[in-house]
Design a protein around this motif. Structure first.
Motif, mmCIF file in Angstrom:
data_model
loop_
_atom_site.group_PDB
_atom_site.id
_atom_site.type_symbol
_atom_site.label_atom_id
_atom_site.label_comp_id
_atom_site.label_asym_id
_atom_site.label_seq_id
_atom_site.Cartn_x
_atom_site.Cartn_y
_atom_site.Cartn_z
ATOM 1 N N GLY A 59 0.838 -1.009 -0.023
ATOM 2 C CA GLY A 59 -0.183 -0.115 0.070
ATOM 3 C C GLY A 59 0.891 1.190 -0.159
ATOM 4 O O GLY A 59 1.395 1.524 0.987
ATOM 5 N N LEU A 60 0.734 2.165 -1.224
ATOM 6 C CA LEU A 60 1.453 3.440 -1.218
ATOM 7 C C LEU A 60 0.621 4.592 -1.535
ATOM 8 O O LEU A 60 1.456 5.797 -0.914
ATOM 9 C CB LEU A 60 2.557 3.200 -2.396
ATOM 10 N N GLY A 61 -0.481 4.386 -1.614
ATOM 11 C CA GLY A 61 -1.254 5.598 -2.184
ATOM 12 C C GLY A 61 -1.855 6.362 -0.865
ATOM 13 O O GLY A 61 -1.436 6.377 0.149
ATOM 14 N N GLY A 62 -3.099 6.751 -1.265
ATOM 15 C CA GLY A 62 -3.782 7.453 0.005
ATOM 16 C C GLY A 62 -3.511 9.079 -0.093
ATOM 17 O O GLY A 62 -3.258 9.510 -1.139
ATOM 18 N N GLY A 63 -3.239 9.314 1.111
ATOM 19 C CA GLY A 63 -3.000 10.836 1.366
ATOM 20 C C GLY A 63 -1.529 11.315 1.035
ATOM 21 O O GLY A 63 -1.214 12.225 1.486
ATOM 22 N N ILE A 83 2.071 -10.837 -5.364
ATOM 23 C CA ILE A 83 1.198 -9.651 -4.766
ATOM 24 C C ILE A 83 -0.429 -9.887 -4.758
ATOM 25 O O ILE A 83 -0.763 -10.592 -5.965
ATOM 26 C CB ILE A 83 1.341 -8.429 -5.628
ATOM 27 N N GLN A 84 -0.935 -10.010 -3.774
ATOM 28 C CA GLN A 84 -2.344 -10.114 -3.774
ATOM 29 C C GLN A 84 -3.100 -8.627 -3.415
ATOM 30 O O GLN A 84 -4.142 -8.606 -4.356
ATOM 31 C CB GLN A 84 -2.751 -11.109 -2.793
ATOM 32 N N ASP A 108 -7.017 -7.603 -5.047
ATOM 33 C CA ASP A 108 -7.267 -6.347 -4.827
ATOM 34 C C ASP A 108 -6.656 -5.239 -5.459
ATOM 35 O O ASP A 108 -5.449 -5.154 -5.005
ATOM 36 C CB ASP A 108 -7.546 -6.081 -3.234
ATOM 37 N N LEU A 109 -7.448 -4.565 -6.322
ATOM 38 C CA LEU A 109 -6.439 -3.421 -6.962
ATOM 39 C C LEU A 109 -7.194 -2.190 -6.588
ATOM 40 O O LEU A 109 -8.270 -1.782 -7.016
ATOM 41 C CB LEU A 109 -6.329 -3.538 -8.452
ATOM 42 N N TYR A 110 -6.417 -1.330 -5.926
ATOM 43 C CA TYR A 110 -6.892 0.368 -5.768
ATOM 44 C C TYR A 110 -6.146 1.022 -6.416
ATOM 45 O O TYR A 110 -4.870 1.484 -5.930
ATOM 46 C CB TYR A 110 -7.098 0.355 -4.192
ATOM 47 N N ILE A 111 -6.376 1.765 -7.578
ATOM 48 C CA ILE A 111 -5.608 2.584 -8.387
ATOM 49 C C ILE A 111 -6.439 3.776 -8.589
ATOM 50 O O ILE A 111 -6.421 4.603 -9.638
ATOM 51 C CB ILE A 111 -5.125 2.051 -9.381
ATOM 52 N N SER A 112 -7.284 4.447 -7.654
ATOM 53 C CA SER A 112 -8.115 5.738 -7.556
ATOM 54 C C SER A 112 -7.272 6.794 -7.481
ATOM 55 O O SER A 112 -6.107 6.858 -7.232
ATOM 56 C CB SER A 112 -9.333 5.544 -6.824
ATOM 57 N N SER A 131 -11.509 -7.004 -5.572
ATOM 58 C CA SER A 131 -12.010 -5.573 -5.577
ATOM 59 C C SER A 131 -11.181 -4.983 -6.547
ATOM 60 O O SER A 131 -10.114 -5.030 -6.911
ATOM 61 C CB SER A 131 -11.493 -5.031 -4.309
ATOM 62 N N LEU A 132 -11.865 -4.002 -7.426
ATOM 63 C CA LEU A 132 -11.306 -3.028 -8.392
ATOM 64 C C LEU A 132 -12.049 -1.855 -8.128
ATOM 65 O O LEU A 132 -13.011 -1.584 -8.358
ATOM 66 C CB LEU A 132 -11.671 -3.848 -9.674
#
Length: 463
Positions: A59-63, A83-84, A108-112, A131-132
């Motif tokens: 996890g690198l993103g977010g704020g 990587i999952q 689970d991929l979060y790229i928003s 999760s996408l």
């Protein structure tokens, strides 16, 4: 301290500041690294991750203010293929990272919150995805029907992009595990697909802020676990969908800013047993507001306790949000319910019927809905007096009765609404003194203007 044997490092939501500690990418035994939602800065290259050969969650993103760069030549980069979970939101990504294609176990991929314009076709072959989330990017074009290859999806969020065309018909039936479906804030047209298979597990549906039209699909009654339905800001032309009242878990319904019309009704077997928020504002509903209609909302009758801690919390992906003080945005039409995208409310109880053609008197029984936090009846054709029973709504924070044809005095009982933060009875035919020595004396003259026979504090003179 020797960190070389560390296998799990969770630093999310710690307000960490400054340059990202690059030594973290030297810890070869890490299986889990989460830096999401801090204030870290720096640039991360794909080859920096090549030493983390045991990593399963990153996890690198977010704020953070990080920039993730894949580089031009990835063929020689050995990325941890097992990587999952991958969180790359807000990482200044312009092109969909190609290395994701080689993550065979990705769930689970979060790229928003990036600047991605297109989704590569190979993504639809990653059938392990559960999760996408690609919201708040610059996605263009149509939603590929191939998205329905992802039959393990439980969470799909493509909101706040520039997607056009029609909703693929399979989106109502392609996954028996889908719980969250959010395609709001795009430019999608056409009807909502009719296909919603029985025994589906959908809990959250958001189609708001598109260009959809027609009727709501009656097949939504198959969504027996549905808690949240938002179709506001579209062009739906339909009668009141009373049949939604048969859904046993439905808590939030927003039909605002469409072309719904006719009477609001709910036959005896359609009782909305768990309803907490009903937003019907800015439509063409036209009827006399009767006691029978008010009892459609009898689930809003709760024990008279400030912000009762409901055990049936509203589903928000994996989160539950508290009451947001920015819920209410002001306009010349009164208080407009604003759910602020993904921020849904744990304790909110609200009815918004504003900007319709509803007439007659406000029934006294409205005062029995003592769980209400927001009541907005503004910009309609109500006549008669303000019911004194509204003084029983002890949890009320917002009361807007403006832009009607109400007459008589403002009931003294309203002065006892101690949590009232917004109050507006402007532009009616009210008369007499404004109640003093209570909550109403804290509002300025904007709350009372347009009533020529109203007088007293705070306006100080007849208006």
């Amino acid at each position: 301290m020797n960190l070389t044997t560390l296998n799990r490092l969770d630093l999310k939501e710690n307000n960490l500041q400054g340059e990202i500690p690059y030594f973290l990418f030297m810890l070869e035994n890490l299986t889990y690294l989460d830096l999401v939602d801090n204030m870290l800065e720096g640039q991360i290259e794909l080859d920096m991750l090549s030493k983390l050969k045991k990593l399963t969650a990153l996890g690198l993103g977010g704020g953070n203010k990080l920039s993730f760069h894949e580089g031009n030549n990835t063929s020689n980069v050995t990325f941890p293929a097992q990587i999952q979970v991958l969180h790359l939101s807000s990482c200044n990504i312009v092109h969909f990272p190609n290395f994701i294609q080689h993550l065979q176990e990705l769930t689970d991929l979060y790229i928003s919150d990036n600047s991605i314009k297109t989704i590569p076709s190979w993504l639809w072959n990653k059938t392990t995805l559960q999760s996408l989330e690609i919201s708040n990017n610059l996605l263009m074009g149509e939603i590929s029907p191939s998205i329905c290859n992802l039959q393990s999806l439980g969470d799909l969020d493509l909101s706040s992009n520039n997607l056009v065309g029609m909703i693929p018909s399979c989106l109502g039936s392609f996954s028996q595990s889908l719980q969250l479906l959010n395609i709001s804030g795009n430019k999608l047209t056409g009807n909502i697909p009719q296909i919603y298979v029985k025994r589906n597990v959908l809990r959250f549906i958001d189609f708001s802020s598109n260009k959809l039209y027609g009727q709501l699909p009656r097949a939504l009654v198959n969504c027996r676990r549905l808690e949240f339905l938002d179709v506001r800001h579209n062009h739906f032309n339909d009668s009141f969908p009373f049949w939604l009242g048969s859904l046993p878990k439905l808590k939030v319904v927003s039909l605002s800013n469409n072309e719904f019309h006719g009477a609001i009704m709910c036959p005896l077997k359609y009782t909305f047993p768990q309803l907490r928020i009903m937003d019907l504002s800015q439509n063409g509903f036209s009827m006399n507001l009767t006691s029978e209609i008010i009892m459609c909302f009898k689930s809003m009758i709760i024990s008279n306790k400030r912000h009762l801690d409901f055990k049936d919390e509203i589903f928000i992906g994996n989160e539950v949000a508290d009451l947001d003080s920015n819920l209410f945005s002001m306009s010349n039409k009164g208080v407009v319910m604003d759910y602020l995208g993904g921020q849904y409310l744990r304790h909110m109880v609200a009815i918004d019927l504003s900007c319709n053609k509803i007439y007659g008197e406000i029934p006294d029984i409205m005062g029995s809905l003592n769980g209400l936090v927001v009541l907005n009846l503004s910009n309609n054709m109500f006549t008669g007096s303000i019911p004194s029973s509204l003084g029983k709504l002890s949890n009320l924070e917002v009361l807007d009765l403006s832009l009607n044809s109400l007459s008589g005095n403002i009931p003294q009982q309203l002065a006892g609404l101690t949590f009232l933060d917004f109050f507006n009875v402007s532009f009616n035919n009210l008369s007499g003194p404004i109640p003093e020595n209570g909550q109403l004396s804290t509002f300025d003259d904007n709350s009372f203007k347009g009533n020529k026979d109203l007088c007293g504090i705070p306006i100080g003179e007849e208006m």
